[in-house]
Design a protein around this motif. Structure first.
Motif, PDB file in Angstrom:
ATOM      1  N   GLY A 353       0.810  -1.214   0.000  1.00  0.00           N
ATOM      2  CA  GLY A 353       0.000   0.000   0.000  1.00  0.00           C
ATOM      3  C   GLY A 353       0.840   1.258   0.000  1.00  0.00           C
ATOM      4  N   VAL A 354       1.933   1.256   0.766  1.00  0.00           N
ATOM      5  CA  VAL A 354       2.808   2.433   0.812  1.00  0.00           C
ATOM      6  C   VAL A 354       3.516   2.616  -0.529  1.00  0.00           C
ATOM      7  CG1 VAL A 354       4.858   3.417   1.902  1.00  0.00           C
ATOM      8  CG2 VAL A 354       3.096   2.358   3.311  1.00  0.00           C
ATOM      9  N   ALA A 355       3.891   1.513  -1.173  1.00  0.00           N
ATOM     10  CA  ALA A 355       4.496   1.610  -2.506  1.00  0.00           C
ATOM     11  C   ALA A 355       3.520   2.247  -3.493  1.00  0.00           C
ATOM     12  CB  ALA A 355       4.919   0.227  -2.994  1.00  0.00           C
ATOM     13  N   SER A 356       2.247   1.866  -3.410  1.00  0.00           N
ATOM     14  CA  SER A 356       1.230   2.487  -4.274  1.00  0.00           C
ATOM     15  C   SER A 356       1.053   3.959  -3.916  1.00  0.00           C
ATOM     16  CB  SER A 356      -0.107   1.751  -4.133  1.00  0.00           C
ATOM     17  OG  SER A 356      -0.062   0.477  -4.735  1.00  0.00           O
ATOM     18  N   ALA A 357       1.063   4.263  -2.616  1.00  0.00           N
ATOM     19  CA  ALA A 357       0.924   5.659  -2.195  1.00  0.00           C
ATOM     20  C   ALA A 357       2.074   6.499  -2.735  1.00  0.00           C
ATOM     21  CB  ALA A 357       0.881   5.735  -0.666  1.00  0.00           C
ATOM     22  N   GLU A 358       3.264   5.916  -2.737  1.00  0.00           N
ATOM     23  CA  GLU A 358       4.427   6.624  -3.261  1.00  0.00           C
ATOM     24  C   GLU A 358       4.225   6.996  -4.731  1.00  0.00           C
ATOM     25  OE1 GLU A 358       8.951   5.357  -4.388  1.00  0.00           O
ATOM     26  OE2 GLU A 358       8.206   4.786  -2.421  1.00  0.00           O
ATOM     27  N   ARG A 359       3.663   6.065  -5.494  1.00  0.00           N
ATOM     28  CA  ARG A 359       3.429   6.328  -6.910  1.00  0.00           C
ATOM     29  C   ARG A 359       2.356   7.411  -7.097  1.00  0.00           C
ATOM     30  NH1 ARG A 359       4.169   2.887 -10.929  1.00  0.00           N
ATOM     31  NH2 ARG A 359       1.942   2.686 -11.405  1.00  0.00           N
ATOM     32  N   VAL A 360       1.333   7.394  -6.265  1.00  0.00           N
ATOM     33  CA  VAL A 360       0.300   8.431  -6.343  1.00  0.00           C
ATOM     34  C   VAL A 360       0.876   9.785  -5.934  1.00  0.00           C
ATOM     35  CG1 VAL A 360      -1.909   9.214  -5.403  1.00  0.00           C
ATOM     36  CG2 VAL A 360      -1.582   6.796  -5.961  1.00  0.00           C
ATOM     37  N   PHE A 361       1.731   9.796  -4.909  1.00  0.00           N
ATOM     38  CA  PHE A 361       2.343  11.056  -4.475  1.00  0.00           C
ATOM     39  C   PHE A 361       3.262  11.619  -5.562  1.00  0.00           C
ATOM     40  CE2 PHE A 361       1.884   9.427   0.130  1.00  0.00           C
ATOM     41  CZ  PHE A 361       0.616   9.965   0.201  1.00  0.00           C
ATOM     42  N   GLU A 362       3.932  10.735  -6.315  1.00  0.00           N
ATOM     43  CA  GLU A 362       4.760  11.212  -7.410  1.00  0.00           C
ATOM     44  C   GLU A 362       3.910  11.945  -8.444  1.00  0.00           C
ATOM     45  OE1 GLU A 362       6.645   7.680  -8.763  1.00  0.00           O
ATOM     46  OE2 GLU A 362       8.287   7.789  -7.316  1.00  0.00           O
ATOM     47  N   LEU A 363       2.704  11.428  -8.692  1.00  0.00           N
ATOM     48  CA  LEU A 363       1.784  12.110  -9.602  1.00  0.00           C
ATOM     49  C   LEU A 363       1.341  13.445  -9.016  1.00  0.00           C
ATOM     50  CD1 LEU A 363      -0.125  12.271 -12.057  1.00  0.00           C
ATOM     51  CD2 LEU A 363      -1.756  10.890 -10.761  1.00  0.00           C
ATOM     52  N   LEU A 364       0.995  13.445  -7.728  1.00  0.00           N
ATOM     53  CA  LEU A 364       0.527  14.680  -7.095  1.00  0.00           C
ATOM     54  C   LEU A 364       1.637  15.729  -6.997  1.00  0.00           C
ATOM     55  CD1 LEU A 364      -1.639  13.192  -4.183  1.00  0.00           C
ATOM     56  CD2 LEU A 364      -2.455  14.243  -6.303  1.00  0.00           C
ATOM     57  N   ASP A 365       2.900  15.283  -6.979  1.00  0.00           N
ATOM     58  CA  ASP A 365       4.030  16.206  -6.862  1.00  0.00           C
ATOM     59  C   ASP A 365       4.566  16.662  -8.211  1.00  0.00           C
ATOM     60  OD1 ASP A 365       3.878  16.012  -4.122  1.00  0.00           O
ATOM     61  OD2 ASP A 365       5.405  14.449  -3.960  1.00  0.00           O
ATOM     62  N   ALA A 366       4.018  16.131  -9.299  1.00  0.00           N
ATOM     63  CA  ALA A 366       4.502  16.504 -10.628  1.00  0.00           C
ATOM     64  C   ALA A 366       4.278  17.993 -10.868  1.00  0.00           C
ATOM     65  CB  ALA A 366       3.785  15.678 -11.702  1.00  0.00           C
TER      66      ALA A 366
END
Length: 627
Positions: A353-366
């Protein structure tokens, strides 16, 4: 209003002008058989997990209530073994003293334990109810944040991201976060509080035995940390490979006809098998490594149980502890190791779940598109005059595309843009739409710099019809009205008749109420194009952009559409990108572009007379017919 999904051009020279529209989101050079992943730097588990928890801050009040309910519930549950130990002492003492057992006392203890367990269960249920509300509200908010983010990302972000990879982040990763939070938050909170409560009871009964039990904690934590550190990278690799596989599948399905035509099914299947095997290996390693935690914890817990049982038996024998106390302590030992084992067993799910959150945060931080300026302006009148003043633009700083370009499109003029593939024709109109920001110079609409206008206001004055049609699931009437949602029924029908949609729509089962399948599959390519042109007609824009808008219709319908678009273009400026030069003979101004520069401009007759680039293009199209 803009009536089509914007074209997503690539750097000049990388692919054909039409291909820039057919496969926009796949990124430069990506076709149906070429998936791709953008390199991503992994974050550590701690910061990602901390940021994920911080997403719940708007639900702080409910979260505090969840914690308080959990504290009370766990505390009540922790009292149970101690009271049951007292009941054991009443029975054992009566047996040793050779006197009647105090059954009333035992009954009172059991009733009290039953009441305590019932109360703890009710509080636990209420805690779970509130926690579910917290989790689902958090996930809903994350989905909204992602949706908002996607709407402010620059077009170049989508150029570099495979569509399947982006969809995987928006759907698969967020769903995985939801499942992780739902399944782990309650158990983690309850487990950690249970450890504290049970440890307190253990020290109350026997500090010596409690210290022995604590020896297993640092051993377990050290081993768990080592395993987690190794498995976290595997989980990140697992979800990245999931996104890569999704991108390949999406591109393959979207280009299924192309794959079949060129007989590339075997290559597609081979690429799928390779990526599927990579995902299998990454998933297997991630689950296997993290799966070592629970067996290790159970082994340490069993060793701890054996030591406690032996030492506790000795202390009962020498009279320093009662049998009931040792019984309660052994129960606490199990309750102490069980939550630790539970936490360990959830590490694989938590890490995923944290790995998925990391990927979503990368999108939000773009990086987002340049925001609209605070002091914005809009033209007083919608005349449609467009001026390029020393414009420079490039997709790659090392490969300049457009430099020092200047031109003026007068109100009511039809400006045709022609040139070889990769000359920058679509790029030119995308700059007018402000899909990309200029490197230098400026573009004005009716005398106002487009960077001084809100994007919504700018695009609300422009209608755009692309070669690649876009229809959404809904009726034909809804798709036409998309150009102007407040249009009346008469205005919709007028637009449909003017663009010859009315000619074919009556042959459909439900007429204008006919539902369009996904991607408009139940309409022909030409019929879909007619609907998009009707949409632009209805929006009545000041500036009209037609990018090979009639390429999908038959010759007779194209001739009729040219008359319709002539009426549509009256009293408004039009940019027409065309490869078939026969369609722009009557344009007021023809721009010939090569390598991002306007090398010629004039009317059709003027350019033929100069015997330059336009004349060569014209002769090349009609040489075969004249031969």
């Amino acid at each position: 209003m803009s009536t089509e999904t914007p074209a997503q051009p690539k750097p000049a020279g990388t692919m054909k002008e039409t291909e820039r529209i057919e496969a926009p989101i796949g990124g430069p050079g990506r076709g149906p058989m070429h998936g791709g992943m953008v390199g991503q730097k992994a974050m550590t588990f701690g910061p990602s997990a901390k940021r994920l928890v911080a997403q719940m801050s708007p639900e702080r009040a409910k979260a505090i209530a969840v914690v308080l309910l959990a504290v009370v519930s766990v505390s009540l549950m922790a009292l149970g073994p101690r009271l049951l130990g007292h009941a054991t002492d009443l029975i054992f003492d009566g047996y040793l003293a050779q006197r009647p057992i105090d059954l009333d006392g035992v009954r009172d203890v059991l009733v009290g334990v039953l009441a305590i367990y019932a109360g703890a269960s009710v509080l636990g249920w209420l805690q779970g109810y509130l926690l579910n509300d917290v989790v689902q509200s958090t996930v809903r908010r994350m989905r909204s944040d992602v949706e908002d983010k996607v709407n402010v990302l620059p077009l170049e972000y989508f150029d570099r991201q495979p569509r399947g990879e982006l969809l995987s982040r928006v759907t698969n990763d967020i769903d995985n976060i939801s499942q992780t939070l739902q399944q782990t938050m309650s158990q983690l909170l309850t487990s950690l509080l249970t450890v504290l409560a049970v440890l307190s009871m253990m020290f109350w009964i026997s500090p010596t035995l409690a210290l022995i039990a604590l020896v297993s904690v640092p051993v377990s934590m050290y081993a768990t940390a080592k395993i987690m550190k190794r498995s976290q990278g595997q989980f990140i690799a697992q979800w990245r490979r999931t996104g890569k596989l999704n991108a390949h599948i999406e591109e393959t399905f979207s280009g299924h006809a192309l794959v079949t035509v060129f007989g590339r099914q075997r290559e597609v299947e081979t690429a799928f098998a390779e990526q599927n095997d990579e995902l299998y290996e990454a998933s297997f390693r991630a689950q296997f490594v993290s799966g070592l935690i629970m067996p290790l914890m159970m082994f340490v817990g069993n060793l701890n149980y054996v030591v406690i049982a032996v030492v506790g038996g000795v202390r009962v024998a020498n009279g320093s502890l009662s049998l009931g106390e040792v019984q309660a302590f052994i129960q606490y030992t199990r309750q102490f190791t069980q939550p630790l084992t539970t936490v360990a067993s959830m590490m694989n799910l938590l890490q995923s779940g944290v790995a998925s959150a990391e990927r979503v945060f990368e999108l939000l931080d773009a990086g987002e598109q340049v925001p609209d300026r605070a002091a914005t302006g809009e033209p007083v009148a919608s005349r449609g005059e467009v001026a390029f003043e020393d414009v420079a633009f490039s997709y790659d700083v090392e490969s300049p595309l457009i430099s020092d370009l200047s031109l003026v499109a007068r109100p009511g003029q039809t400006v045709a843009i022609v040139g070889p593939t990769g000359a920058g024709k679509t790029t030119l109109v995308n700059l007018v739409m402000r899909f990309y920001e200029l490197d230098a110079g400026r573009i004005t609409l009716d005398g106002v710099d487009i960077t001084e206008m809100p994007r919504a206001a700018l695009r609300g004055r422009i209608g755009m019809v692309l070669q690649d049609t876009w229809l959404f699931e809904g009726t034909i009437r809804d798709n036409i009205a998309y150009g102007r949602p407040d249009a009346t029924e008469d205005e919709i029908l007028e637009a449909a008749r003017a663009t010859f949609v009315d000619r074919f729509v009556h042959s459909l089962p439900d007429g204008y109420d006919t539902l369009v399948d996904e991607d408009g599959g139940n309409l022909s390519a030409g019929e879909r194009q007619l609907v998009t042109i009707a949409r632009a007609f209805l929006s009545d824009p000041a500036l009209l952009i037609l990018d090979e808008a009639t390429s999908s219709v038959d010759t007779r319908t194209e001739l009729l559409l040219q008359h319709a678009m002539a009426a549509l273009r009256s009293d408004r400026t039009s940019f027409v990108i065309a490869h078939r030069l026969s369609t722009i003979r009557d344009a007021d101004l023809i721009l010939v572009m090569e390598a991002g520069q306007i090398v010629e401009q004039g009317t059709h007759d003027q350019l033929l007379a100069t015997d330059g680039a336009y004349s060569r293009l014209y002769r090349s199209q009609f040489a075969a017919a004249l031969a």
